[in-house]
Enzyme design. Structure first.
Site, PDB file in Angstrom:
ATOM      1  N   HIS A  29       0.846  -1.198   0.000  1.00 37.72           N
ATOM      2  CA  HIS A  29       0.000   0.000   0.000  1.00 37.72           C
ATOM      3  C   HIS A  29       0.879   1.246   0.000  1.00 37.72           C
ATOM      4  CE1 HIS A  29      -2.972   2.976   1.268  1.00 37.72           C
ATOM      5  NE2 HIS A  29      -3.864   2.137   0.779  1.00 37.72           N
ATOM      6  N   GLU A 101      -4.298   1.646  -7.177  1.00 40.26           N
ATOM      7  CA  GLU A 101      -4.672   2.789  -6.358  1.00 40.26           C
ATOM      8  C   GLU A 101      -3.751   3.950  -6.698  1.00 40.26           C
ATOM      9  OE1 GLU A 101      -6.613   1.819  -2.259  1.00 40.26           O
ATOM     10  OE2 GLU A 101      -4.503   1.289  -2.207  1.00 40.26           O
TER      11      GLU A 101
END
Length: 183
Positions: A29, A101
């Site tokens: 992430h 993302e």
């Protein structure tokens, strides 16, 4: 998740500790990359460890605004996917889930258009080994824009952040992707 089975890694959880407790593990992430200096190579080691312990990695990939504006977005995402696959055999690639993302969209309320997401998902699939991986879009997904992402052929689901804090909103998003098409 840390890539080693054991050791003094305060604040990290070993794959051994997660095996049997959960099925999926979120790796790479942008917050981990930016705040803790996690590199693409580290993500690759974590992916290999997760797969070796029967965990299914959800690997986050995405470019910063500066990388996008410099015209490097596709190259960055392709490299991140390639690095994630580097330490596993091609047969294990179907164990991965890729979550695109764009860093510039996370928590900003500024989501990538479905066209940008589709293009970047295509870039993530540049490797033959990646062709069978489910692809998620994340980055300011909410109940108001999720339908647009659900209609994109390359997007199999959503990685939902802030919108998951409201049960009704999250349920509306889940229903859009929960149509029985392995999404």
């Amino acid at each position: 998740m840390h890539h080693d089975d054991s050791g003094a890694f305060t604040g990290e959880v070993s794959p051994v500790m997660l095996a049997g407790v959960c099925d999926y593990v979120l790796l790479g992430h942008s917050e981990r990359r930016q705040m803790f200096g996690e590199t693409d190579e580290m993500v690759g080691r974590k992916v290999a460890a997760a797969v070796a312990h029967g965990l299914r990695p959800i690997v986050c990939v995405g470019e910063t605004l500066e990388q996008r504006e410099a015209g490097n977005a596709t190259e960055i995402v392709r490299w991140q996917v390639t690095s994630a696959l580097a330490e596993i055999d091609a047969g294990s690639a179907n164990e991965l889930v890729i979550a695109y993302e764009p860093v510039w969209a996370i928590g900003t309320g500024r989501a990538a258009t479905p066209q940008i997401a589709d293009q970047m998902m295509g870039a993530a699939l540049g490797s033959p080994a990646a062709a069978t991986m489910p692809l998620l879009y994340g980055g300011s997904v909410n109940a108001g824009n999720a339908r647009e992402y659900a209609s994109v052929a390359n997007i199999n689901g959503a990685l939902v952040g802030g919108a998951s804090l409201d049960a009704d909103s999250f349920l509306a998003i889940a229903r859009l992707f929960g149509d029985g098409k392995d999404r």
